[in-house]
Design an enzyme around this catalytic site. Structure first.
Site, PDB file in Angstrom:
ATOM      1  N   SER A   1       4.252 -10.939  -2.829  1.00 51.12           N
ATOM      2  CA  SER A   1       3.592  -9.839  -2.939  1.00 51.12           C
ATOM      3  C   SER A   1       4.550 -10.196  -1.190  1.00 51.12           C
ATOM      4  CB  SER A   1       2.631  -9.230  -2.700  1.00 51.12           C
ATOM      5  OG  SER A   1       1.816  -8.481  -2.159  1.00 51.12           O
TER       6      SER A   1
ATOM      7  N   ASP B   1       7.200  -6.445  -2.434  1.00 46.65           N
ATOM      8  CA  ASP B   1       7.310  -6.764  -3.784  1.00 46.65           C
ATOM      9  C   ASP B   1       6.955  -4.947  -4.202  1.00 46.65           C
ATOM     10  OD1 ASP B   1       4.330  -6.482  -3.701  1.00 46.65           O
ATOM     11  OD2 ASP B   1       4.189  -7.666  -5.805  1.00 46.65           O
TER      12      ASP B   1
ATOM     13  N   ASP C   1       5.782  -3.399   0.638  1.00 47.51           N
ATOM     14  CA  ASP C   1       4.971  -4.667   1.524  1.00 47.51           C
ATOM     15  C   ASP C   1       6.887  -6.053   0.149  1.00 47.51           C
ATOM     16  OD1 ASP C   1       4.702  -4.517  -1.127  1.00 47.51           O
ATOM     17  OD2 ASP C   1       2.489  -5.868  -1.365  1.00 47.51           O
TER      18      ASP C   1
ATOM     19  N   ASP D   1       4.866  -3.213  -3.997  1.00 48.22           N
ATOM     20  CA  ASP D   1       3.369  -2.199  -4.497  1.00 48.22           C
ATOM     21  C   ASP D   1       2.578  -1.946  -3.350  1.00 48.22           C
ATOM     22  OD1 ASP D   1       2.697  -4.332  -3.867  1.00 48.22           O
ATOM     23  OD2 ASP D   1       1.154  -5.100  -5.464  1.00 48.22           O
TER      24      ASP D   1
END
Length: 443
Positions: A102, A243, A241, A245
């Site tokens: 992440s 990833d 960010d 999400d």
């Protein structure tokens, strides 16, 4: 039963240190494969990843582990976490796997999973996997080994899905938008989504090299976005960010809007269109100004524990659609099964285009309350919950704050710290109250 490997969002750590090692990840995939084959004779698993250099190694380990358990693998390449969730459902796969840490820097990585419906998996499923990890591997015979293939148009399919959530009677023509991909999983996707809807796009943070993910760019470092928006005289800035999400947005003046404000806009846009929004879910950290503004509009507000999985649990329990965190994890369950930074941004832009107003104008008189956070280091063995002095001080502060402020005390899950957060209309009052409580803990 306590989980040994799984945290609140899969398994995460520093690459090369347990559990993020190639041998463990291979065993993990084998164990997951065995769990899947208890209910399905020939499962298929999708694997996506972000842009960390370690993703190649971990992808190979996962592929080998799944194939050795008789599970077929479809490799998606770099793809946002919500993209993997979407394709898992769209491709009728048995499971989706994401290789990502992440918003963390490149030395970290992690593995998380999505069900066939594109949702986070239950604690019971994770415990079943951990139990299988403790058993010796059972290799299938050569005729039963799984196969691996690539889905070459994974990114294109996800781009079309994102665009489908934007109102078909609207476009982004005439808007200049800076898109910051955090050198992460959306680097080749996010600019195309907004460009294909008509916007002029300036891309930053879209040149990954395996080592620069989240480095001074993206949702956790919005300074780069603010600078680019001002320099290019853009209308909006969108930061994701690693990833994709998580979302942060900036307007033409360089003002930053967090997830609490975006959640309010998502609710308001639906109310303006005459939709019913019975309630929404935030977290213990959601700004009180947003709670009061929603309640004044007849929308019930419920706080979940910090973490998007807990927000999702509350939404599903109540049958509601909208929820999120100040960090930028936002959920619109009629659009997607999980948090999606791109789809959240499109919902905000849809509200702006439809109304002809800016984000600031749509927020109107909703001004976030000042928050003061003080971290207090606990002494070894200190039982803060049993402190009568702290209980009395807490009661006094809550009485002083009344209905227009709040006090939150919670222990850190990773360090011997007590986090004291006070929110009030007046910043000086918030700071003074937080220090009073912190001093009581220290005494």
């Amino acid at each position: 039963m306590t989980r040994k490997y799984f945290g609140t969002d899969g398994i995460r750590g520093t690459v090369g240190q347990p559990p993020i090692t190639p041998d463990f990840v291979l065993r993990l995939a084998h164990a997951v494969g065995r769990v899947l084959r208890r209910v399905e004779s020939r499962p298929t698993v999708l694997i996506g990843k972000d842009t960390r250099i370690s993703g190649y190694m971990l992808e190979s380990a996962l592929e080998s582990g799944f194939n050795s358990a008789g599970v077929d693998v479809v490799l998606l390449g770099p793809l946002p976490t919500p993209g993997v969730a979407y394709l898992t459902r769209a491709q009728r796969a048995s499971l989706g796997v994401v290789i990502s840490a992440s918003h963390n820097a490149y030395p970290d990585n992690g593995i998380k999973f999505f069900s066939a419906q594109g949702t986070k998996l239950s604690d019971e499923w994770e415990l079943a996997v951990e139990a299988a990890l403790e058993e010796p591997p059972v290799w299938v015979d050569s005729a039963t080994l799984g196969k691996a293939r690539r889905l070459d148009d994974a990114a294109g399919r996800y781009i079309e899905f994102c665009k489908s959530t934007f109102a078909h009677d609207l476009t982004l023509k005439g808007l200049k938008i800076v898109v910051d991909g955090a050198h992460g999983a959306a680097y080749h996707i996010a600019p195309k989504v907004f460009h294909e809807l008509g916007a002029e796009v300036i891309a930053i943070g879209c040149a990954p090299d395996g080592l620069n993910i989240n480095h001074e760019v993206g949702a956790t470092h919005p300074e780069a976005l603010i600078t680019a928006v001002k320099a290019n005289q853009a209308d909006y800035g969108i930061a994701l960010d690693g990833d994709a999400d998580r979302l942060q947005m900036v307007d033409a003046d360089g003002r930053l809007f967090n997830g609490d404000e975006v959640l309010f806009l998502m609710v308001s846009e639906r109310l303006a269109r005459g939709e019913k929004v019975p309630g929404t879910v935030g977290t213990l950290m959601t700004n009180m100004a947003v709670e009061l503004a929603l309640k004044s509009r007849g929308v019930e507000f419920v706080r979940a524990k910090v973490g998007d999985r807990y927000v999702l649990e509350e939404l599903e329990k109540r049958g509601w659609l909208l929820g999120g965190e100040g960090s930028g994890h936002l959920l619109a369950l009629d659009k997607h099964t999980t948090g999606d930074g791109l789809i959240s941004a499109l919902q905000v832009l849809q509200a702006c285009v439809r109304s002809g107003k800016t984000i600031a104008q749509l927020l109107g008189d909703v001004v976030l309350f000042p928050q003061t956070l003080v971290n207090v280091r606990l002494k070894p063995g200190q039982d803060w919950k049993a402190s009568e002095k702290l209980a009395l001080e807490t009661k006094a502060v809550e009485a002083e704050l009344g209905d227009t402020g709040r006090l939150l005390i919670r222990a850190s899950g990773t360090e011997p710290l007590l986090r004291v957060m006070v929110e009030a209309r007046d910043a000086r009052q918030a700071k003074a109250c937080a220090e009073r409580v912190a001093d009581t803990v220290r005494s």
